[in-house]
Write a protein that holds these residues in place. Sequence first.
Motif, short mmCIF file in Angstrom:
data_model
loop_
_atom_site.label_atom_id
_atom_site.label_comp_id
_atom_site.label_asym_id
_atom_site.label_seq_id
_atom_site.Cartn_x
_atom_site.Cartn_y
_atom_site.Cartn_z
N ASP A 39 15.32 44.40 -22.31
CA ASP A 39 15.29 43.89 -23.91
C ASP A 39 16.48 43.60 -24.38
OD1 ASP A 39 13.60 43.45 -25.95
OD2 ASP A 39 14.47 45.14 -26.96
N VAL A 40 17.82 44.29 -23.83
CA VAL A 40 19.02 43.76 -24.36
C VAL A 40 19.40 42.30 -23.92
CG1 VAL A 40 21.45 44.18 -23.75
CG2 VAL A 40 20.10 46.06 -24.15
N TYR A 41 18.58 41.61 -22.92
CA TYR A 41 18.78 40.25 -22.82
C TYR A 41 18.45 39.47 -23.74
CZ TYR A 41 20.66 41.52 -18.15
OH TYR A 41 21.74 42.01 -16.98
N ASN A 42 17.34 40.16 -24.86
CA ASN A 42 16.80 39.06 -25.63
C ASN A 42 16.17 37.85 -25.22
OD1 ASN A 42 16.26 38.98 -28.39
ND2 ASN A 42 18.17 37.40 -28.76
N THR A 43 15.39 37.91 -24.01
CA THR A 43 14.57 36.71 -23.39
C THR A 43 13.46 36.24 -24.38
OG1 THR A 43 13.39 38.02 -22.02
CG2 THR A 43 15.61 37.40 -21.17
N GLY A 44 13.18 37.26 -25.20
CA GLY A 44 11.67 36.92 -25.86
C GLY A 44 10.54 37.17 -24.88
#
Length: 217
Positions: A96-101
Amino acid sequence: MDEEEDLEAVGERLYNLIYPKHTEIAGKLTGMLLELPGAVLNQILKDEAMLTRALDKALRALQLPQGPSGKVTSKEEEDASVSSDSLGEQLFELVDVYNTGHSEKITGMLLEQQKEMVLNILSKPALLEEQVNLALKTLKEQNVMETDVSESTDFEDTDRLGEKLFLLVEELDPVHANDITGMLLEMDPVPLVQMLADQTMLKVAVQKAQAALDSFK
């Protein structure tokens, strides 16, 4: 040494950002964030919202039940590693840290691998980053295919379907690509769409069309 110096510089910048809001545990939080992949750290330094999310996750991790020594006991760690739910939660937090959606989908894809591989991903930031990028690429390709399928099922879009089909048929039989594509387009749209995604199914259909053409000679 260069990497160590870079990490130290990133640590100082992170600490300066964290200290005003979390003075007492700024050092602890900084150390936790420094375990993230380099690419993620660079994004965190540039994106305040991403930094906030990462800090929230670190704060929640600090609030997990701890043993008398102040650390999670080895038995608890073992139980956590054995539990699929726990693995999924840990993996989701990192993904979730990568904020990929697409955190949930990517986490699900990674959890389909063997448990040893998942544990490996959890312990190696570089491997996690590689796996997230691969999963994201796969999701994008699937999305393109789904879009193609939805467009191709429209009866008014036969020309577009024919163009895509021709390009694939041409790779298998450049000489008779036009004739074979024309024969295939006489089929119902549903199997045609499936052929775009299934190379084996397409090859079988092309072979049948080739046999039919030979019989006309």
